[in-house]
Write a protein that holds these residues in place. Sequence first.
Motif, PDB file in Angstrom:
ATOM      1  N   LEU A  85       5.890   1.691  33.831  1.00  0.00           N
ATOM      2  CA  LEU A  85       6.571   1.256  32.406  1.00  0.00           C
ATOM      3  C   LEU A  85       6.464  -0.105  32.112  1.00  0.00           C
ATOM      4  O   LEU A  85       6.218  -0.631  31.087  1.00  0.00           O
ATOM      5  CB  LEU A  85       7.970   1.910  32.587  1.00  0.00           C
ATOM      6  N   SER A  86       6.721  -1.037  33.206  1.00  0.00           N
ATOM      7  CA  SER A  86       6.853  -2.447  33.082  1.00  0.00           C
ATOM      8  C   SER A  86       5.469  -2.810  32.485  1.00  0.00           C
ATOM      9  O   SER A  86       5.432  -3.836  31.546  1.00  0.00           O
ATOM     10  CB  SER A  86       7.159  -3.032  34.452  1.00  0.00           C
ATOM     11  N   ALA A  87       4.364  -2.443  32.919  1.00  0.00           N
ATOM     12  CA  ALA A  87       2.862  -2.845  32.362  1.00  0.00           C
ATOM     13  C   ALA A  87       2.835  -2.553  31.000  1.00  0.00           C
ATOM     14  O   ALA A  87       2.271  -3.448  30.231  1.00  0.00           O
ATOM     15  CB  ALA A  87       1.981  -2.455  33.075  1.00  0.00           C
ATOM     16  N   GLY A  88       3.213  -1.384  30.500  1.00  0.00           N
ATOM     17  CA  GLY A  88       3.230  -1.223  29.191  1.00  0.00           C
ATOM     18  C   GLY A  88       3.953  -2.044  28.121  1.00  0.00           C
ATOM     19  O   GLY A  88       3.554  -2.509  27.300  1.00  0.00           O
ATOM     20  N   LEU A  89       5.281  -2.172  28.723  1.00  0.00           N
ATOM     21  CA  LEU A  89       6.250  -2.847  28.141  1.00  0.00           C
ATOM     22  C   LEU A  89       5.764  -4.293  27.864  1.00  0.00           C
ATOM     23  O   LEU A  89       5.998  -5.030  26.759  1.00  0.00           O
ATOM     24  CB  LEU A  89       7.573  -2.618  28.375  1.00  0.00           C
ATOM     25  N   GLY A  90       5.303  -4.910  28.753  1.00  0.00           N
ATOM     26  CA  GLY A  90       4.778  -6.253  28.761  1.00  0.00           C
ATOM     27  C   GLY A  90       4.039  -6.437  27.869  1.00  0.00           C
ATOM     28  O   GLY A  90       3.603  -7.488  27.149  1.00  0.00           O
ATOM     29  N   LEU A  91       2.776  -5.494  27.678  1.00  0.00           N
ATOM     30  CA  LEU A  91       1.805  -5.729  26.782  1.00  0.00           C
ATOM     31  C   LEU A  91       2.450  -5.603  25.509  1.00  0.00           C
ATOM     32  O   LEU A  91       2.135  -6.192  24.380  1.00  0.00           O
ATOM     33  CB  LEU A  91       0.645  -4.525  26.845  1.00  0.00           C
ATOM     34  N   LYS A  92       3.394  -4.688  25.336  1.00  0.00           N
ATOM     35  CA  LYS A  92       3.982  -4.516  24.133  1.00  0.00           C
ATOM     36  C   LYS A  92       4.563  -5.713  23.484  1.00  0.00           C
ATOM     37  O   LYS A  92       4.610  -6.147  22.384  1.00  0.00           O
ATOM     38  CB  LYS A  92       5.133  -3.308  24.038  1.00  0.00           C
ATOM     39  N   ALA A 121       3.735  -8.634  24.264  1.00  0.00           N
ATOM     40  CA  ALA A 121       2.734  -9.604  23.962  1.00  0.00           C
ATOM     41  C   ALA A 121       2.044  -9.145  22.682  1.00  0.00           C
ATOM     42  O   ALA A 121       1.057 -10.035  22.283  1.00  0.00           O
ATOM     43  CB  ALA A 121       1.561  -9.538  25.043  1.00  0.00           C
ATOM     44  N   GLY A 122       2.510  -8.107  22.236  1.00  0.00           N
ATOM     45  CA  GLY A 122       1.771  -7.736  20.860  1.00  0.00           C
ATOM     46  C   GLY A 122       0.404  -7.130  21.012  1.00  0.00           C
ATOM     47  O   GLY A 122      -0.340  -6.793  20.050  1.00  0.00           O
ATOM     48  N   LEU A 123       0.222  -6.438  22.476  1.00  0.00           N
ATOM     49  CA  LEU A 123      -1.271  -6.112  22.502  1.00  0.00           C
ATOM     50  C   LEU A 123      -0.955  -4.554  22.697  1.00  0.00           C
ATOM     51  O   LEU A 123       0.378  -3.968  23.049  1.00  0.00           O
ATOM     52  CB  LEU A 123      -1.726  -6.454  23.789  1.00  0.00           C
ATOM     53  N   LEU A 124      -1.934  -3.643  22.284  1.00  0.00           N
ATOM     54  CA  LEU A 124      -2.048  -2.219  22.107  1.00  0.00           C
ATOM     55  C   LEU A 124      -0.804  -1.982  21.273  1.00  0.00           C
ATOM     56  O   LEU A 124      -0.212  -0.785  21.453  1.00  0.00           O
ATOM     57  CB  LEU A 124      -1.685  -1.714  23.629  1.00  0.00           C
ATOM     58  N   LEU A 125      -0.637  -2.442  20.120  1.00  0.00           N
ATOM     59  CA  LEU A 125       0.560  -2.316  19.475  1.00  0.00           C
ATOM     60  C   LEU A 125      -0.006  -1.495  18.125  1.00  0.00           C
ATOM     61  O   LEU A 125      -1.128  -1.727  17.708  1.00  0.00           O
ATOM     62  CB  LEU A 125       0.970  -3.689  18.745  1.00  0.00           C
ATOM     63  N   THR A 126       0.934  -0.360  17.787  1.00  0.00           N
ATOM     64  CA  THR A 126       0.348   0.470  16.604  1.00  0.00           C
ATOM     65  C   THR A 126       1.410   0.198  15.429  1.00  0.00           C
ATOM     66  O   THR A 126       2.442  -0.480  15.849  1.00  0.00           O
ATOM     67  CB  THR A 126       0.483   1.850  16.942  1.00  0.00           C
TER      68      THR A 126
END
Length: 722
Positions: free
Chosen positions: A592-599, A601-606
């Motif tokens: 969960l932390s990896a996904g939220l970290g990228l979120k 950072a504005g990456l893999l954002l929809t």
Amino acid sequence: MERPSAEEPRAPIEPAMPPERHLAMPIQSLRKWSGSEERTLLAPGRLRTPWLSRLVVFGGALALTGYGAWQMYQVVSVSRTTILQWVLLALFTINFSWIALAFTSAIVGFLALLRRRAPGEPPRTLASRTAVVMPVYNESTARVFAAFAAIRESIEATGLGEHFDYFILSDTTNPDVWIAEERAFLALRRRIGPDARVYYRHRQKNTHRKAGNIADFVSRWGGHYDHMLVLDADSLMTGDCIVRLAAAMEADPDAGIIQSLPLIINRNTLFARVQQFAARVYGPVIAKGLAVWMGRDGNYWGHNAIIRTAAFAAHCGLPDLPGKPPFGGHILSHDFVEAALIRRAGWTVYMLPELEGSYEESPPSLIDLAARDRRWCQGNLQHSRVIGSRGLKLATRQHFATGIFSYLASPLWLFQLIVGITLVLQTRYVRPEYFTKEFSLFPVWPRFDAERALALFALTMGILLAPKFFGLVLMLFSRGERQASGGGIRLLLSTLLEILLSALLAPIMMVIQSGAVFQILAGRDTGWQPQRRDDGSIPFHDIVRRHRGHVFLGVATGVSAFMIAPSLFAWMSPTIIGLLLAIPISWGSGLLSAGLGLKRAGLLLTPEETFRPPIAVRASELQEDFARDGFDDADAIAVLHADGEMRACHEAMLPTAPPRKRGVIDADRAMAEAKLVDAETIEDAIAWLKPKERMAVLHDRALLALLTSLPARRPMSAVHAV
């Protein structure tokens, strides 16, 4: 409206279901069908076969495949071609045809989306009645009922709510979850108040699983409704989307099924956010391409679609396939078959991918996806026994073939890699045969055109990645979607990240799917476990256990390739690296932390993450509300013993039990009765009753009465005696 607490007195319960109004649902034959049984279209002008699109898609794919096969032949025919090289050529051609078809379909979708139009005004009136049905199976009640309540609220807000009734159709086998569902159902009715039109039904035996659940509803209550909108347990749909589907069904008298395009939302682990991003950016291109060339010969994905109830009842009674599972028994992937049968009968099936407001969720980890994929694999391979059924449309057979090949592609890719390694190994270590039966001045051994092979590899990768490029271009051209996805630079970086992670995951999924195919061909049946829908991680030891074989295969392949030739190792490095890193990739992608970290950072954002759909926000609020009641955490036996009103409601929802046949003893019921007789307190019953015995108690009014008679604790005299 103020929400009542769980402790307030309950009003007398209304019937959990409306009066039955049956529809005959005969079992269909896959072997017998006459063209005279197909209905006559009421609006034949709507059924226009998209020949031009099909010519572009299939003709273009055939031409590309022919070109790729010819280039591969040139690669392997530098010298006299050996048998293994012919095998390599055949495997390459089959695999190349698969990506070529996806490419040409994506071109059609891309061109169509360039001309897309804004949706018109929503309907102001409806003439039909629609049942919104959500089948559930051992799910979190807080999440399911929150989503269900949010959907209902959204429909009611359109002003057309009187045309809809709402049903939770439970196949739950966990006794604690079953009682939690009933408590959540009653709480939802109390929350809504009079005229809720919310209903709940629990099946004692989940015969034929989800397909049987829907069939039971249609055959018993379907006569009340012109249409039914089928949801999954993780579905969310806006009221605007649903009333538009109902209006589309009303406007088309020949429509049997109209499918929406669900977008993935609410995902936070790295793995799930990769899927979410890919589905949002590339999914519309693929779906639009399918919708264009399929026309009215479309498919059904089992949820987030509206169905004409009478047509479904008349033509979608699924037969059991002869023999035992995995290829016999009840049909697992029922949705494809239901679409095939209703289309055979003359009703149309199509998709409206541009319709907004249809959502779903995805598995949170690679292991969760593999578990679901194993069931889908069996269901699609099972279609090999359905594809030849009498009367099916040609496009329908193509849907079945596509589904079957989507899983056979992995072992074919694996075989292609093995043959390639074998050829290189033969070239390096096997002595050439100087004395063949045919006269030759030169030894016979395999040779390759390295320069042409590199060009063919570049072409293959271009065709493979083109649908992703089409989706990216459309997102970049849309100012609103581009900004909502973090801006152009972040969108480009996200696409590159998704391609990298997908490339690392691809060889792992290849081996997983190949293993599933081999298991099914060997006769191993799959179970039907409830899906994990949260964002929780999997214990590391489970990840190691599931992926250690992949790592071993990666080590063996890497060592072998390097010993044969460093160039072979370099060529296979994407596959080797993915397998070698299977454990950390699976572990890290499920965090969960990896996904939220990228979120952050504005990456893999929809766009749906930047501006969350109001229905998703409302569902989250309601989930917190339902979670505070603690229904999911309670013991069913303890609840029914302590709460007389709840017990009365539960008994009112039980169907009338058929009389027991003399001499036939239900072992679980007998054991449950014996334990209840022997128990001195409710604590004894809670401790002694096993899950199946608990289910027997919950289904039996006599055992419930016996349960009720147990004291909460031992009398003091008995305690002192001890």
